[in-house]
Structures are given as C-alpha cells and as structure tokens.
Design an enzyme around this catalytic site. Sequence first.
Site, PDB file in Angstrom:
ATOM      1  N   TYR A 292       4.977 -66.606  -6.748  1.00  0.00           N
ATOM      2  CA  TYR A 292       4.723 -65.763  -7.909  1.00  0.00           C
ATOM      3  C   TYR A 292       4.828 -66.631  -9.159  1.00  0.00           C
ATOM      4  CZ  TYR A 292       5.356 -61.230  -5.473  1.00  0.00           C
ATOM      5  OH  TYR A 292       5.232 -60.138  -4.661  1.00  0.00           O
ATOM      6  N   GLU A 357      15.572 -38.236 -17.408  1.00  0.00           N
ATOM      7  CA  GLU A 357      14.145 -38.360 -17.723  1.00  0.00           C
ATOM      8  C   GLU A 357      13.864 -38.501 -19.216  1.00  0.00           C
ATOM      9  OE1 GLU A 357      14.432 -36.765 -13.661  1.00  0.00           O
ATOM     10  OE2 GLU A 357      15.311 -36.104 -15.570  1.00  0.00           O
TER      11      GLU A 357
END
Length: 374
Positions: A292, A357
Amino acid sequence: MIEKSCDIVYNLTMGNIDYLTNVRRALHKIPELSECEFKTSEFIANELGRMKHKFRKYGTGVVCDVKGDDGSVTVALRCDIDALPITEKSDCPFKADGNNMHACGHDGHTAMLLCVADMLSVRRPKTNVRLVFQFGEEGDGGAEKMLDMGALEGVDEIFAFHLCPELEIGKVASTDGAMFAGTAEFDVSFMGKSCHCANVSDGNDALKAAVTFYSKSAECNADRARNTVFHIGKLEGGTARNIVADSAKAYCTLRYFDRADLDAVMMRIENRLVETDNLFGTEHKVLVNAVYPPLVNNPASLAKVRKIADVLECEPRFTAEDFAFYLQKIPGCMLWLGCRDDKHTSPLHSDTFGFDETALLTGVEIYEKLIFDR
C-alpha cells in the site's frame, strides 16, 4: 466545530440526524467482511433507488453519479462499507449478530454518504458529484481494485472521512502531506537441511536462521528510524523437538512514509538475509503479498476544507489506509472525524467500539459545503 448558518443547523439537527441514525444502525446489524458485503451493497442500492438516483455496481461496491451546475468538474466522496471479523461485546440494542462487527466506523461512513445522496435527491450540486461506496478496505486493497474497474474515471478530486475516537465530537483533523503510512506485507521463507539433533552438524537449521533474522530486525529500519517500522509478527518452523528444521517462515510488515525509505529498508533486509544464509548454510525467498502506498493529502484539497471548517493538525500514523490508492491518481484528502464523548471512548478495531450518531453531522455538513457551496 465549524460555524453553521441557521438554515443548515435546522436541516441537520431536525432532519438528517434521524436518517443518519436509522441508516447507521441498520448497517451496524449486518456487518460483512471484505468483498462479501452482499447485504450491505443491496441496502445501499435500495436506498439510492428509492431516491431515484442511478448507480452501478463494481463487485460489491456501488458508485452513484449526480450531475451538477458545472458539468466540467467532478468531485468524489468515498466511504468504505466492510466490517471486521470481531465479535461485538457492546450492549447496544442494534448489536450485530454473529462474529463480525463494524468496529472501524464504516457503518457511520456509509450513513454519511447516503445522507448526502438524500440531499442530492432534492438539491442540485454546484459540481458533478460521484459517491463511491467502496468494498474491501479491510481486505486486500479494495480501493485499488475499484480503480482498476474504472470507479474513478472522470473524477477531478476526492474527499473522505474516517471516524476518530481520540477526537471529541464536532472536531476534525488532518495534515498536509503524509497522514497514514504505506505498508509492505511480505513473508520470508528459509530453506535448510534436516537432520537429527544428535548430529546437528549434518544439517542447516532454518529455524535458527529465522530466529537470528528476527533478533536483527530492528537493525533493518532506516536511518531516520521514526519514519519506518519493520516488524516480524509471526515465526513458524520445524517438525519435531529433536529434528533440525529444514524450513521456517517469518511473517513481516514494513511501514513507511517515503518511498526512498521503503527501498532502503528492503535493501537492508536483503543484506541481513544474505548474512543469515551465510551463517547457517540456508537459502531464503521473499514473497510480497501486498504493498500500500502512503496516504498523502493534497495541500490544495485540504485548503478547501480549511476554508469551511476548523481543521486541527494531526500527526501521521503508522496505520495504513487504502484511500491512498485514490490519492496517487487524483488530488484529494482524508480527514479524521471526532466521535469521542463520555460514553464512547473505545479505540478503533476494538470489540466495544461505538459512537453517537450526532458525530456524523459535522462530516455531513462539510460534505454539503464542498459540493453545494464551492
């Protein structure tokens, strides 16, 4: 926390928080591993279809394009949709069943992008927008695979968030340049000659070679030691307690921020391996499984976010993120999105990770400003 106009405050707090909560919790219940996100992909497709958006599939990934006022520029927003093989130990009412868990916040990332899609169903953006729901971030480089499938063709710039339990809710952080390390995952196999330990001089001990290489691993790092981490996480070898091992294997990872350091460390590793072979009469083979690149933010892209939000400065991390593959191709940036509060303090990839949230509202607002107020 970024400054908001009154109409945006009303939109986010009165409308989108309910949608964000419902979507995030629905996704949290169906965690799926990399490239097996079938229910998740279907959920996303159903939501986009309900909003009358056109979309296309890339494996289990989903891409949605929305035309804007300026058709000459396309801005992509990316989320990752896969989960981890972790058994959840929280007591939340939407706890996942089974042995998988959204322990890295990908359910929140996906909820934010679907919330943006919901906005785009009723408002026309300034630029073309591409929503990228990426599979396989926790696997073998889903970003690179989606690139190969053409998921970013025609895109000029890309942005993404990653939830951060070290940052308080409402805060965002990033940095110009390298933010996450590149990684090279590889195995080193040692081949020796077996014999009975009573006649040890007749053999070539591959296990001793592996252990010796392990003991010298710290010497392989670059001169700028803080810029690389070379680690051997597993050794295996041998067949019996009284037999000289004819084979052994070292499972290795190398983390780096500069390609020059990668090359330098790999050369040092090869030199140590040759020295080890000469000492024990063994041979070695290196098998690279994955590489990566470092995640390098584009300063101009990050500057666009800084104009609309207070972005704290963060230190680069030795963890890897396959969003780096996109940033090799086009400008863009990733930002940490704070999700820490008194009730949610567990780190990423833990079996108790969670968040409120409301943490997602700041991310949605920044996305909103990037595509509607450019």
